[in-house]
Design an enzyme around this catalytic site. Sequence first.
Site, PDB file in Angstrom:
ATOM      1  N   GLU A 260      16.628  -3.691  -5.331  1.00  0.00           N
ATOM      2  CA  GLU A 260      15.528  -3.419  -4.406  1.00  0.00           C
ATOM      3  C   GLU A 260      14.866  -2.087  -4.775  1.00  0.00           C
ATOM      4  OE1 GLU A 260      14.885  -3.136   0.452  1.00  0.00           O
ATOM      5  OE2 GLU A 260      16.815  -2.559  -0.411  1.00  0.00           O
ATOM      6  N   LYS A 336      10.772  -9.578   2.436  1.00  0.00           N
ATOM      7  CA  LYS A 336      11.891  -9.156   3.284  1.00  0.00           C
ATOM      8  C   LYS A 336      11.560  -9.381   4.752  1.00  0.00           C
ATOM      9  CE  LYS A 336      14.977  -5.117   3.836  1.00  0.00           C
ATOM     10  NZ  LYS A 336      15.228  -3.749   3.337  1.00  0.00           N
ATOM     11  N   CYS A 370      18.501  -6.865   0.737  1.00  0.00           N
ATOM     12  CA  CYS A 370      19.298  -5.822   1.370  1.00  0.00           C
ATOM     13  C   CYS A 370      19.652  -6.128   2.837  1.00  0.00           C
ATOM     14  CB  CYS A 370      18.564  -4.483   1.241  1.00  0.00           C
ATOM     15  SG  CYS A 370      19.636  -3.036   1.495  1.00  0.00           S
TER      16      CYS A 370
END
Length: 504
Positions: A260, A336, A370
């Site tokens: 990321e 995300k 993440c």
Amino acid sequence: MNIEVRQLNINDYHDLKKSMIEAYHGSAGGIWTKTNISDLIGIFPEGQLCVEVDGKVVACALAIITNAKDVYSGHTYKEIIDNGKFTTHTPEGNILYGIEVFVHPEYRSLRLGRRLYDARKEMCEEMNLKSIVAGGRIPKYHEHSDTLSPRQYIQKVKQKEIYDPALTFQLSNDFHVRKILKNYLPEDEESREYATLLEWNNIYYDADTKASSPSKQTIRLGLVQWQMRAFSDIDAFYDQVEFFVDAVSGYNADFAVFPEFFNTPLMGPFNHLPEREAMHKLAELTSEIRERIQKFAVSYNVNIISGSMPIVDKDGKLYNISYLCHRNGSYDEYRKVHITPNEVKYYGMYGGDKVKVFDTDCGKVGILICYDVEFPELSRILADQGMQILFVPFLTDTQNGYTRVRSCAQARAIENECYVAIAGSVGNLPKVNNMDIQYAQSAVFTPSDFAFPTNGIKAEATPNTEMLVLADVDLYLLKEVHEYGTVKTMKDRRKDLYQLNLLK
């Protein structure tokens, strides 16, 4: 004692006939003739199996190949073998039809029938056949036919309330009853002329694969544990990206995975700006970087998960986006969904609203970035869509932040019966605000069962060291754990009590 399972040959017929006579209670009537065996070996040698014990053939399994549509509608035993002519054998068919299994009674305690069944299953998988089908007697049915219908009898055998030597054995070998056949063997008084149409499904079957062997299912992953460093310009950044893509490709990997925000060293020239403005400046480079990585994917013949990067949409909102650059030149994207408080506070980021799996030349994959992996709902939705490998590019500054990502990623592998690959950055960026320190230990996690490492870790990097992690993952094992695992997490969900739905 020496036991060997092998292909039958015509020279075995003398032993074979003796064993058949004993298996059929001393009667020579109705046994396979030498011509029958010769014909079967001639048309389909791989399908004729025997067990040799100390040089003597004492068990046998015979089979042909046919089409599912020709047997599912119903048939008799004589019809399926065409009265011993075997014209029903179709090499281009999609199922293995078992026409015979017998074991000499003196050797039944050795469980040779199970060995023959296992050999048949292995052959079915190797030949990429859809299933094994057979007509099965129910020899104890005559003892219950006055009070139970065939369907009721079969159900009681399934529930182990009744023991049937044929059907109980079939069920214990993972066969299921597809339907009831009437007049399958008209002379079978014990079964009252009924039979079960039994089926064992090949979970590895690929309808699109026409070859006589399974398609490639071992996938090599290459995770880049990326060292944060200052770059003199964007070309130096590309050189470092290409170095790792080249290295991963050199090991014939199918996927290269970056972390990321691995391009945040390029924020250095904007460090005099507030964090939000600096991130928007970095976002201006994202399209160019994605295009360059697409070229790397094609030229190095590797699918690339391009970590994640910032992007400003046409609505002016800032998103955290990951690109899956296929080695055929196309690409997919994932934004995300769950934005951390830090990303909201410093950059004003927004969460995406699409959750889907991506089809690749190496199976179905998912991407979560993440913090996303800490929400089990997302990966469960992806698993329900067929995900086999979950990629998680991440960025964590402290070890406790990393522990959250790692622990949740490993849980996702177990609960969704999939592989999870996490890739993070290490080192520091002293001249980029809010990106100053990094902590990572990239890894590949597996389900937790006998076919996998006992700790559920396929491979992992040395903490806080720039390096590659290379690991092979076997997609066949996922199907195996899904169907035959010690526990079946995906199958055992109580959907009558709870369910998970994707709203958009």
